[in-house]
Design an enzyme around this catalytic site. Structure first.
Site, PDB file in Angstrom:
ATOM      1  N   ASN A   1      -2.126   0.066   6.627  1.00 54.60           N
ATOM      2  CA  ASN A   1      -1.619  -1.195   7.173  1.00 54.60           C
ATOM      3  C   ASN A   1      -0.739  -1.993   6.203  1.00 54.60           C
ATOM      4  OD1 ASN A   1      -3.646  -1.989   5.522  1.00 54.60           O
ATOM      5  ND2 ASN A   1      -4.905  -2.960   7.083  1.00 54.60           N
TER       6      ASN A   1
ATOM      7  N   GLU B   1      -9.575  -9.827  -8.105  1.00 53.81           N
ATOM      8  CA  GLU B   1      -8.621  -8.741  -7.858  1.00 53.81           C
ATOM      9  C   GLU B   1      -7.420  -8.837  -8.796  1.00 53.81           C
ATOM     10  OE1 GLU B   1      -9.952  -8.443  -3.162  1.00 53.81           O
ATOM     11  OE2 GLU B   1      -7.930  -9.163  -3.643  1.00 53.81           O
TER      12      GLU B   1
ATOM     13  N   LYS C   1       0.821  -1.211   0.000  1.00 55.02           N
ATOM     14  CA  LYS C   1       0.000   0.000   0.000  1.00 55.02           C
ATOM     15  C   LYS C   1       0.858   1.266   0.000  1.00 55.02           C
ATOM     16  CE  LYS C   1      -4.038  -2.204   2.137  1.00 55.02           C
ATOM     17  NZ  LYS C   1      -5.057  -2.080   3.216  1.00 55.02           N
TER      18      LYS C   1
ATOM     19  N   ARG D   1      -2.826 -14.597   4.304  1.00 51.78           N
ATOM     20  CA  ARG D   1      -3.504 -13.874   5.384  1.00 51.78           C
ATOM     21  C   ARG D   1      -2.752 -14.074   6.704  1.00 51.78           C
ATOM     22  NH1 ARG D   1      -7.367 -10.030   4.004  1.00 51.78           N
ATOM     23  NH2 ARG D   1      -7.537 -10.007   6.262  1.00 51.78           N
TER      24      ARG D   1
ATOM     25  N   ARG E   1       2.378  -6.975   8.678  1.00 49.88           N
ATOM     26  CA  ARG E   1       1.745  -5.792   9.281  1.00 49.88           C
ATOM     27  C   ARG E   1       2.364  -5.442  10.625  1.00 49.88           C
ATOM     28  NH1 ARG E   1      -4.427  -7.132   7.202  1.00 49.88           N
ATOM     29  NH2 ARG E   1      -4.420  -5.735   5.393  1.00 49.88           N
TER      30      ARG E   1
ATOM     31  N   THR F   1      -5.730  -7.042  10.526  1.00 55.02           N
ATOM     32  CA  THR F   1      -5.943  -5.743   9.875  1.00 55.02           C
ATOM     33  C   THR F   1      -5.318  -4.605  10.687  1.00 55.02           C
ATOM     34  OG1 THR F   1      -8.041  -6.617   9.039  1.00 55.02           O
ATOM     35  CG2 THR F   1      -7.728  -4.227   8.917  1.00 55.02           C
TER      36      THR F   1
ATOM     37  N   HIS G   1      -2.276  -5.312   1.253  1.00 55.91           N
ATOM     38  CA  HIS G   1      -3.579  -5.953   1.019  1.00 55.91           C
ATOM     39  C   HIS G   1      -3.339  -7.436   0.792  1.00 55.91           C
ATOM     40  CE1 HIS G   1      -7.539  -6.809  -0.682  1.00 55.91           C
ATOM     41  NE2 HIS G   1      -6.899  -7.504  -1.607  1.00 55.91           N
TER      42      HIS G   1
ATOM     43  N   PHE H   1     -15.259   4.000   6.966  1.00 48.37           N
ATOM     44  CA  PHE H   1     -13.886   4.343   6.596  1.00 48.37           C
ATOM     45  C   PHE H   1     -13.665   4.375   5.078  1.00 48.37           C
ATOM     46  CE2 PHE H   1     -14.104  -0.259   7.491  1.00 48.37           C
ATOM     47  CZ  PHE H   1     -13.634  -0.794   6.294  1.00 48.37           C
TER      48      PHE H   1
ATOM     49  N   TYR I   1     -12.291  -1.349  -3.837  1.00 50.58           N
ATOM     50  CA  TYR I   1     -12.814  -1.544  -2.478  1.00 50.58           C
ATOM     51  C   TYR I   1     -14.328  -1.348  -2.408  1.00 50.58           C
ATOM     52  CZ  TYR I   1      -8.157  -1.932  -0.392  1.00 50.58           C
ATOM     53  OH  TYR I   1      -6.910  -2.379  -0.029  1.00 50.58           O
TER      54      TYR I   1
HETATM   55  N1  UDP Z   1      -9.850  -0.338   7.124  1.00 51.33           N
HETATM   56  C1  UDP Z   1      -9.895   0.819   7.866  1.00 51.33           C
HETATM   57  N2  UDP Z   1     -10.585   0.821   9.063  1.00 51.33           N
HETATM   58  C2  UDP Z   1     -11.232  -0.292   9.514  1.00 51.33           C
HETATM   59  C3  UDP Z   1     -11.182  -1.471   8.748  1.00 51.33           C
HETATM   60  C4  UDP Z   1     -10.491  -1.473   7.560  1.00 51.33           C
HETATM   61  O1  UDP Z   1      -9.331   1.840   7.472  1.00 51.33           O
HETATM   62  O2  UDP Z   1     -11.855  -0.232  10.603  1.00 51.33           O
HETATM   63  C5  UDP Z   1      -9.109  -0.356   5.839  1.00 51.33           C
HETATM   64  C6  UDP Z   1      -7.746  -1.046   5.976  1.00 51.33           C
HETATM   65  O3  UDP Z   1      -6.821  -0.402   5.090  1.00 51.33           O
HETATM   66  C7  UDP Z   1      -8.076  -2.450   5.512  1.00 51.33           C
HETATM   67  C8  UDP Z   1      -9.069  -2.172   4.377  1.00 51.33           C
HETATM   68  O4  UDP Z   1      -9.844  -1.078   4.856  1.00 51.33           O
HETATM   69  O5  UDP Z   1      -6.926  -3.165   5.074  1.00 51.33           O
HETATM   70  C9  UDP Z   1      -9.969  -3.318   4.009  1.00 51.33           C
HETATM   71  O6  UDP Z   1     -10.623  -3.774   5.184  1.00 51.33           O
HETATM   72  P1  UDP Z   1     -10.757  -5.324   5.509  1.00 51.33           P
HETATM   73  O7  UDP Z   1     -11.719  -5.472   6.630  1.00 51.33           O
HETATM   74  O8  UDP Z   1     -11.042  -6.071   4.244  1.00 51.33           O
HETATM   75  O9  UDP Z   1      -9.298  -5.698   6.078  1.00 51.33           O
HETATM   76  P2  UDP Z   1      -8.126  -6.590   5.451  1.00 51.33           P
HETATM   77  O10 UDP Z   1      -8.776  -7.684   4.645  1.00 51.33           O
HETATM   78  O11 UDP Z   1      -7.282  -5.672   4.595  1.00 51.33           O
HETATM   79  O12 UDP Z   1      -7.361  -7.119   6.637  1.00 51.33           O
HETATM   80 MG    MG Z   2     -10.183  -7.593   3.145  1.00 52.20          MG
END
Ligand code: UDP
Ligand code: MG
Length: 140
Positions: free
Chosen positions: A114, A128, A11, A87, A104, A93, A117, A59, A51
């Protein structure tokens, strides 16, 4: 059925801080082969589309601004059990909750910024990957 490919982006804040090489090193060290890779900037429209599943979340606006705020590195990665293992490799996250040894934990700034992705399913990995790469940009 599980496939052997996942999709990732390094990112914008992680690219800007110079973590690209270190993150790729962790990915290769975890046994992944890079099948496609590019450095690119996402427009707000592209970030919003990528997204779109989060469009109703509070957010979303911030996420789109952040992801279109500087270049990202997109990659397609191959390994057995690619999606699930990736993952695990990236961690939670929120970096405050990410396990030791995860990408992370090492390189993320906050829950929003974070570092990486990682696709959450084989189906989304395929969607994707196709969003960012044409067939001729992927090595066999
Ligand atoms: N995100 C955020 N606030 C939150 C949750 C997610 O800013 O409370 C952002 C963060 O960059 C995250 C992305 O949105 O990676 C996608 O969210 P997701 O729940 O899919 O998390 P990920 O799969 O990336 O762990
Ligand atoms: Mg996700």
């Amino acid at each position: 059925m599980a496939t052997n490919r996942t999709f990732t982006m390094i990112k914008p804040e992680a690219v800007a801080k110079g973590y690209t090489g270190k993150i790729i090193d962790m990915i290769i060290g975890a046994g992944y082969q890079i099948k496609a890779m590019k450095l690119k900037s996402l427009s707000k429209t592209e970030a919003g589309e990528f997204y779109a599943v989060h469009a109703e979340r509070p957010f979303y606006g911030e996420l789109v601004d952040y992801m279109s705020g500087g270049p990202i590195v997109a990659m397609i990665l191959e390994k057995d059990n690619a999606v699930e293992d990736f993952r695990t490799l990236i961690g939670a996250t929120d970096p405050a909750e990410a396990a030791e040894g995860t990408i992370r934990k090492a390189y993320a700034t906050s829950k929003g910024e974070n570092a990486v992705h990682g696709s959450d399913s084989d189906e989304n990995a395929a969607i994707e990957s196709a969003f960012h790469f044409s067939a001729e940009e992927i090595v066999g």
